[in-house]
Write a protein that holds these residues in place. Structure first.
Motif, PDB file in Angstrom:
ATOM      1  N   PRO A 487      41.576  80.871  52.537  1.00  0.00           N
ATOM      2  CA  PRO A 487      41.812  80.370  51.171  1.00  0.00           C
ATOM      3  C   PRO A 487      40.709  79.439  50.671  1.00  0.00           C
ATOM      4  O   PRO A 487      40.517  79.299  49.463  1.00  0.00           O
ATOM      5  CB  PRO A 487      43.149  79.629  51.279  1.00  0.00           C
ATOM      6  CG  PRO A 487      43.787  80.157  52.531  1.00  0.00           C
ATOM      7  CD  PRO A 487      42.656  80.445  53.450  1.00  0.00           C
ATOM      8  N   ASP A 488      39.965  78.799  51.588  1.00  0.00           N
ATOM      9  CA  ASP A 488      38.970  77.809  51.153  1.00  0.00           C
ATOM     10  C   ASP A 488      37.538  78.168  51.539  1.00  0.00           C
ATOM     11  O   ASP A 488      36.599  77.453  51.180  1.00  0.00           O
ATOM     12  CB  ASP A 488      39.305  76.417  51.714  1.00  0.00           C
ATOM     13  CG  ASP A 488      39.389  76.406  53.236  1.00  0.00           C
ATOM     14  OD1 ASP A 488      38.926  77.381  53.877  1.00  0.00           O
ATOM     15  OD2 ASP A 488      39.903  75.415  53.787  1.00  0.00           O
ATOM     16  N   GLY A 489      37.335  79.258  52.295  1.00  0.00           N
ATOM     17  CA  GLY A 489      36.001  79.656  52.707  1.00  0.00           C
ATOM     18  C   GLY A 489      35.464  78.914  53.907  1.00  0.00           C
ATOM     19  O   GLY A 489      34.313  79.124  54.312  1.00  0.00           O
ATOM     20  N   ARG A 490      36.298  78.025  54.512  1.00  0.00           N
ATOM     21  CA  ARG A 490      35.857  77.250  55.670  1.00  0.00           C
ATOM     22  C   ARG A 490      36.693  77.551  56.905  1.00  0.00           C
ATOM     23  O   ARG A 490      36.147  77.732  57.997  1.00  0.00           O
ATOM     24  CB  ARG A 490      35.924  75.750  55.349  1.00  0.00           C
ATOM     25  CG  ARG A 490      34.967  75.307  54.240  1.00  0.00           C
ATOM     26  CD  ARG A 490      34.983  73.794  54.041  1.00  0.00           C
ATOM     27  NE  ARG A 490      36.306  73.315  53.623  1.00  0.00           N
ATOM     28  CZ  ARG A 490      36.705  73.251  52.361  1.00  0.00           C
ATOM     29  NH1 ARG A 490      35.908  73.651  51.384  1.00  0.00           N
ATOM     30  NH2 ARG A 490      37.916  72.791  52.060  1.00  0.00           N
ATOM     31  N   THR A 491      37.991  77.605  56.754  1.00  0.00           N
ATOM     32  CA  THR A 491      38.893  77.876  57.871  1.00  0.00           C
ATOM     33  C   THR A 491      39.359  79.326  57.779  1.00  0.00           C
ATOM     34  O   THR A 491      40.006  79.714  56.796  1.00  0.00           O
ATOM     35  CB  THR A 491      40.112  76.932  57.841  1.00  0.00           C
ATOM     36  OG1 THR A 491      39.653  75.580  57.851  1.00  0.00           O
ATOM     37  CG2 THR A 491      41.010  77.192  59.037  1.00  0.00           C
ATOM     38  N   TRP A 492      39.030  80.081  58.805  1.00  0.00           N
ATOM     39  CA  TRP A 492      39.294  81.527  58.771  1.00  0.00           C
ATOM     40  C   TRP A 492      40.445  81.903  59.697  1.00  0.00           C
ATOM     41  O   TRP A 492      40.590  81.355  60.800  1.00  0.00           O
ATOM     42  CB  TRP A 492      38.046  82.307  59.177  1.00  0.00           C
ATOM     43  CG  TRP A 492      36.937  82.182  58.182  1.00  0.00           C
ATOM     44  CD1 TRP A 492      35.979  81.216  58.115  1.00  0.00           C
ATOM     45  CD2 TRP A 492      36.705  83.063  57.075  1.00  0.00           C
ATOM     46  NE1 TRP A 492      35.157  81.439  57.039  1.00  0.00           N
ATOM     47  CE2 TRP A 492      35.570  82.565  56.385  1.00  0.00           C
ATOM     48  CE3 TRP A 492      37.332  84.217  56.599  1.00  0.00           C
ATOM     49  CZ2 TRP A 492      35.048  83.186  55.254  1.00  0.00           C
ATOM     50  CZ3 TRP A 492      36.812  84.841  55.473  1.00  0.00           C
ATOM     51  CH2 TRP A 492      35.692  84.324  54.810  1.00  0.00           C
ATOM     52  N   THR A 493      41.247  82.871  59.250  1.00  0.00           N
ATOM     53  CA  THR A 493      42.349  83.416  60.038  1.00  0.00           C
ATOM     54  C   THR A 493      42.064  84.878  60.332  1.00  0.00           C
ATOM     55  O   THR A 493      41.856  85.683  59.412  1.00  0.00           O
ATOM     56  CB  THR A 493      43.687  83.302  59.285  1.00  0.00           C
ATOM     57  OG1 THR A 493      43.944  81.921  59.000  1.00  0.00           O
ATOM     58  CG2 THR A 493      44.819  83.887  60.112  1.00  0.00           C
ATOM     59  N   GLU A 494      42.022  85.209  61.624  1.00  0.00           N
ATOM     60  CA  GLU A 494      41.777  86.588  62.029  1.00  0.00           C
ATOM     61  C   GLU A 494      43.026  87.438  61.818  1.00  0.00           C
ATOM     62  O   GLU A 494      44.154  86.967  62.056  1.00  0.00           O
ATOM     63  CB  GLU A 494      41.353  86.659  63.492  1.00  0.00           C
ATOM     64  CG  GLU A 494      40.034  85.973  63.812  1.00  0.00           C
ATOM     65  CD  GLU A 494      38.834  86.763  63.329  1.00  0.00           C
ATOM     66  OE1 GLU A 494      38.995  87.965  63.016  1.00  0.00           O
ATOM     67  OE2 GLU A 494      37.721  86.180  63.275  1.00  0.00           O
ATOM     68  N   LEU A 495      42.847  88.660  61.417  1.00  0.00           N
ATOM     69  CA  LEU A 495      43.973  89.558  61.173  1.00  0.00           C
ATOM     70  C   LEU A 495      44.276  90.451  62.368  1.00  0.00           C
ATOM     71  O   LEU A 495      45.377  91.002  62.466  1.00  0.00           O
ATOM     72  CB  LEU A 495      43.693  90.414  59.943  1.00  0.00           C
ATOM     73  CG  LEU A 495      43.818  89.666  58.612  1.00  0.00           C
ATOM     74  CD1 LEU A 495      43.111  90.393  57.485  1.00  0.00           C
ATOM     75  CD2 LEU A 495      45.291  89.456  58.273  1.00  0.00           C
ATOM     76  N   LEU A 496      43.317  90.642  63.265  1.00  0.00           N
ATOM     77  CA  LEU A 496      43.562  91.396  64.490  1.00  0.00           C
ATOM     78  C   LEU A 496      43.710  90.426  65.655  1.00  0.00           C
ATOM     79  O   LEU A 496      43.106  89.343  65.644  1.00  0.00           O
ATOM     80  CB  LEU A 496      42.401  92.355  64.782  1.00  0.00           C
ATOM     81  CG  LEU A 496      42.200  93.521  63.810  1.00  0.00           C
ATOM     82  CD1 LEU A 496      40.927  94.281  64.158  1.00  0.00           C
ATOM     83  CD2 LEU A 496      43.397  94.469  63.827  1.00  0.00           C
ATOM     84  N   PRO A 497      44.499  90.758  66.672  1.00  0.00           N
ATOM     85  CA  PRO A 497      44.586  89.901  67.857  1.00  0.00           C
ATOM     86  C   PRO A 497      43.210  89.651  68.453  1.00  0.00           C
ATOM     87  O   PRO A 497      42.294  90.481  68.325  1.00  0.00           O
ATOM     88  CB  PRO A 497      45.479  90.713  68.813  1.00  0.00           C
ATOM     89  CG  PRO A 497      46.281  91.601  67.911  1.00  0.00           C
ATOM     90  CD  PRO A 497      45.376  91.936  66.757  1.00  0.00           C
TER      91      PRO A 497
END
Length: 538
Positions: A487-497
């Motif tokens: 959402p902010d371009g800094r903290t990323w969430t992976e969608l695959l395990p």
């Protein structure tokens, strides 16, 4: 008309080995059984080889050709089923190139639908620049066409097809004979129907827009190393001989067997003599399957600008890149490539970051789209607005990948406001039927695989409530993909395990590399809006 699928199969099949000579070719090819008894002309000392960092054309640039206009070199290459058609590049030293436009920057020629191959750019003595190119004729087969311009940068006027034989005609190359008459050399594409592949020559009209007189066969595939075809002819005249560089065997994909040979003749129509040390350019420790290029001279040095895959790994995912290989003329008169089997110079570094802020009024020339399905889009206030389409995996705009390891990002604005039935996001694109994507829409984020036109979901998450959503696609080794959002371009969430990647080995078509870019699928009334695209190469 053959279907595309059948054509792929025929090309990849490697149909024939060495074929018997036809009557014309028997008279036109001399066996080289002993050295010529003649004094070698005096030659200056061989220039010190230049250190060339390849590729000089990073990315998917198959079948490159080059000509010189004044102090500037101009090049183009196969665009196949990506538009706009045939890139135009310029350089002052053959090693550093700028993409400045396309031969057909908007719509493709009206007579053709797909397979825009092997453009040969040529600045003629009459002051015009010509591009002789191959394309698939609507309702027909492959044919060689021609376009011309008063300046190498265009605009180009298309003159339609020159020759289209029942089995297909490809790889046109213009050359003047020993009397100064213009000719076209081309390949009859008979390997597609399991037959030998003659190279033909026929006179061109004074304005280069038609063939006149009768065609003459120069030679065909007869040597074991040539396999089921010879193709990609290009000719240079040197010390009283015409030298015809040509490619042979399998051009493309992980099982490619391409290499380069040469033949020579005192007169353009023959008889032609194949070099008994062919092939003269083969795979080395850095470049695989080198072939289909144009010879060019600069400052006493001779080169072939040709394509090759980078050796190792999933090399076909990036595609066939533009490589500059130096050769010298030996005492026997034949060309010999330097560093044919080893490449001591380090590979050229691709740009660490390629970014587009969508700040201009027009899209940068590096962006491409499926040639049969040009999407509707607009740039305004630093935003790219892409109109969706309901089929073929959606509307797509992509850029060529430059390395096997990269990370691509973009920002999708107002994803929660996309109309019902609409998804948009970032994708690794093979063609309209093959892609790996991270898509937002209908309250979800999804990783989707589209393979042979069939779509399945690999991962899914709830769409975060953000006015702008940053999306990321990462590739490792050319075929291992991961997807993330922020959402902010800094903290990323992976969608695959963490232990999983999506397998992208299926993505590249047999003759092309992978693109990465933005997509929008849904009703044609829907629009997705993007800010900034960035490609980071490792």
């Amino acid at each position: 008309m053959r279907t595309k699928k059948l054509y792929y199969a025929l090309v990849l099949a490697g149909c024939l080995g060495a074929a018997p000579l036809g009557a014309t070719a028997q008279a036109n090819v001399k066996a080289r059984t002993k050295p010529r008894v003649q004094a070698a002309p005096a030659r200056p000392a061989t220039p010190t080889p230049l250190a060339i960092a390849n590729p000089v054309l990073a990315g998917d640039y198959p079948d490159p050709s080059v000509t010189k206009v004044g102090d500037t070199y101009w090049a183009t290459a196969t665009s196949s089923n990506w538009g706009p058609t045939f890139p135009l590049l310029k350089s002052t030293d053959l090693q550093h190139w700028s993409l400045v436009g396309h031969v057909f920057p908007g719509e493709r020629p009206a007579w053709a639908d797909y397979y825009f191959w092997a453009p040969e750019i040529n600045h003629d003595a009459n002051g015009k620049t010509y591009v002789f190119y191959t394309a698939h004729k609507r309702g027909g087969n492959l044919a060689v066409g021609v376009a011309s311009a008063d300046r190498p940068e265009g605009p180009y006027r298309d003159h339609g097809p020159l020759v289209g034989q029942p089995d297909g005609s490809i790889d046109g190359f213009p050359i003047h004979d020993e009397n100064g008459q213009p000719y076209l050399i081309w390949k009859e594409d008979s390997n597609s129907v399991k037959k030998p592949t003659p190279l033909w020559a026929q006179r061109l009209s004074a304005d280069r827009t038609a063939l006149v007189g009768e065609k003459t066969e120069l030679f065909r595939n007869t040597a074991a190393w040539e396999g089921n075809l010879v193709e990609g002819p290009s000719v240079v005249r040197h010390d009283g001989y015409f030298y015809l560089f040509y490619a042979a065997n399998g051009c493309c994909g992980p099982g490619c067997t391409y290499a380069t040979g040469v033949a020579r003749a005192k007169k353009l129509l023959g008889p032609w003599e194949k070099y008994d040390r062919n092939p003269i350019l083969t795979k080395n420790d850095v470049w695989t399957c080198p072939g289909h290029g144009t010879p060019i001279e600069r400052a006493g040095h001779w080169y072939l600008l040709h394509h090759a895959y980078q050796t190792g790994g999933s090399f076909q995912n990036v595609g066939r890149q533009g490589v500059l290989s130096e050769f010298v003329w030996t005492k026997s008169g034949w060309p010999e490539f330097l560093n044919n089997h080893t490449t001591p110079v380090a590979p050229a570094k691709v740009p660490a970051v390629v970014a587009d802020e969508f700040a201009g009024a027009t899209l940068a020339p590096a962006w491409e789209w499926p040639v049969e399905d040009k999407p509707a889009f607009a740039l305004q206030n630093g935003q790219l607005r892409l109109t969706a389409r309901p089929d073929k995996g959606g509307a797509a705009l992509g850029r060529p990948t430059l390395a096997a390891n990269y990370s691509a990002t973009t920002t999708l604005l107002n994803p929660s406001a996309l109309p019902p039935g609409t998804t948009a996001g970032l994708a690794a694109l093979g063609d309209p039927n093959n892609a790996l994507s991270v898509l937002a829409g209908a309250g979800k984020l999804q990783v989707q695989e589209r393979r042979d036109g069939k779509t399945r979901t690999l991962a899914e998450a709830a769409l975060p409530p953000a006015a702008a959503l940053h999306l990321r696609v990462q590739d490792q080794g050319g075929s291992r993909y991961r997807f993330a959002y922020s959402p902010d371009g800094r903290t990323w969430t992976e969608l695959l395990p963490a232990s999983e990647t999506a397998d992208g080995q299926f993505l590249p078509p047999w003759d092309r590399g992978v693109r990465v870019g933005v997509v929008a699928q849904g009703p044609a009334s829907a629009t997705a809006t993007f800010e900034r695209f960035e490609l980071r190469n490792e």
